[in-house]
Write an enzyme that holds these catalytic residues in place. Structure first.
Site, PDB file in Angstrom:
ATOM      1  N   LYS A  10       0.325  -1.426  -0.160  1.00 11.58           N
ATOM      2  CA  LYS A  10       0.096  -0.208   0.080  1.00 11.58           C
ATOM      3  C   LYS A  10       0.929   1.413   0.605  1.00 11.58           C
ATOM      4  CE  LYS A  10       0.482   1.116   4.550  1.00 11.58           C
ATOM      5  NZ  LYS A  10       1.609   2.516   4.423  1.00 11.58           N
ATOM      6  N   ALA A  98       9.695  -0.210   4.971  1.00 12.07           N
ATOM      7  CA  ALA A  98       9.381   0.539   3.332  1.00 12.07           C
ATOM      8  C   ALA A  98       8.520   1.464   4.025  1.00 12.07           C
ATOM      9  CB  ALA A  98       9.674   0.142   2.436  1.00 12.07           C
ATOM     10  N   ALA A 101       3.639  -1.777   4.431  1.00 15.36           N
ATOM     11  CA  ALA A 101       2.780  -2.801   4.782  1.00 15.36           C
ATOM     12  C   ALA A 101       3.243  -3.705   4.342  1.00 15.36           C
ATOM     13  CB  ALA A 101       1.293  -2.298   4.617  1.00 15.36           C
ATOM     14  N   GLY A 102       4.967  -4.217   3.843  1.00 21.24           N
ATOM     15  CA  GLY A 102       4.955  -5.598   3.421  1.00 21.24           C
ATOM     16  C   GLY A 102       4.812  -6.281   4.308  1.00 21.24           C
ATOM     17  N   GLY A 103       5.310  -6.271   5.885  1.00 18.77           N
ATOM     18  CA  GLY A 103       4.734  -7.103   7.027  1.00 18.77           C
ATOM     19  C   GLY A 103       3.476  -7.491   7.219  1.00 18.77           C
ATOM     20  N   ASP A 137      -2.439  -2.014  10.097  1.00 20.96           N
ATOM     21  CA  ASP A 137      -2.528  -1.719   8.282  1.00 20.96           C
ATOM     22  C   ASP A 137      -2.729  -3.142   8.165  1.00 20.96           C
ATOM     23  OD1 ASP A 137      -1.612   0.822   8.237  1.00 20.96           O
ATOM     24  OD2 ASP A 137       0.623  -0.079   8.640  1.00 20.96           O
TER      25      ASP A 137
END
Length: 290
Positions: A10, A98, A101-103, A137
């Protein structure tokens, strides 16, 4: 049985911190957009009676510190299901630490996949109720698309989707700890409040230029990101309608009408950023791959 899910990153078209809550969290106002940059998460049943994690990169925790692990554990507990054993395989494409919201996307994918594998039949709202307990998130990453997020990120409302555009993301070789970023807000406060009403009006009219003019992230007022000024200048010089930092950073994104201009800017940014991608908006947070 195994289920494979694409978990989309996102960006924040707007991010304002309203206040510090009594519970230590923060009330937020965010316009969030899913983009076509994704991790692929595969959940497979095993006989280990454990939650195990595998990943294609080395610097991701493979234990209970990983939000994907926390998501699986929370799912089993919420549904009072005994874990007979699962493996979570994560193919990372979303840069970590980064602001993308990769995790959280991985955690959302685990909830969606387990709901499919175990036939629990939970609605997205019910999955979000589990997800918010492990990350603010995660609810957005379950639903995805173009949403207004309020509260701690758990109160979600649809807004009109972005018109067709190309989104260039650039992450410097630098990470930002989200907890420390919020602590800096608690210490420093903010000097300017984004035009939230103006942004909502722009989103309603789907005026891409006006949306880009209204983009703002309060974290930029007190988070210093190396090369951010240079990255933004390169994007603007190549025709970006607007540029902004996503989340608590350090990723900077630019919105372009023409793909060729976004790609040209991306090539010029290789001197300033480690992770660069030209992507597009998508209307979902997770997609089960049949």
């Amino acid at each position: 049985m195994s289920v494979k899910v694409n978990a989309y990153a996102k960006i924040n078209l707007m991010l304002d911190i309203i206040s510090l809550r009594k519970d230590g969290y923060h009330d937020l106002f965010m316009i969030m957009q899913s983009i076509n940059l994704y991790d692929t998460v595969t959940i497979s049943e095993t006989e280990s009676k454990k939650i195990t994690i595998t990943c294609n990169i080395d610097d991701i925790p493979l234990d209970e510190k990983n939000i994907a692990y926390k998501a699986a554990d929370a799912f089993f507990k919420a549904n009072k299901i005994k874990n007979k054993g699962i493996n979570i395989d994560i193919v990372k494409r979303i840069p970590h630490e980064a602001g993308l919201a990769g995790g959280s996307a991985d955690g959302a994918a685990v909830l969606v996949a387990l709901n499919e594998i175990l036939g629990t039949g939970l609605s997205d709202d019910e999955l979000c109720d589990i997800g918010v307990k492990i990350g603010a998130d995660v609810p957005f990453c379950i639903k995805g698309g173009t949403l207004l997020a309020q509260g701690i990120g758990d109160v979600l409302h649809k807004v009109k989707p972005l018109r067709k555009c190309f989104i260039l993301i650039a992450k410097p070789d630098y990470g930002v700890n989200t907890g420390k970023a919020y602590a800096m807000f608690d210490t420093n406060g903010k000097v300017h409040t984004p035009d939230k009403f103006g942004m909502l009006c722009a989103m309603q009219s789907r005026d891409l230029k006006e949306i880009c003019d209204k983009m703002e992230n309060v974290f930029e007022q007190f988070i210093e990101v190396p090369n951010k000024v240079d990255i933004k200048e390169v994007m603007r010089n190549n025709g970006a309608l607007g540029v902004c930092m996503s989340g608590s950073g350090p990723t900077v994104f630019g919105i372009f009408v023409e793909k060729e201009k976004a790609e040209k800017a991306g090539n010029e940014l290789k001197a300033y950023a480690k992770d660069i991608a030209v992507t597009t908006p998508v209307n979902k947070g997770c997609k089960i791959i049949k």
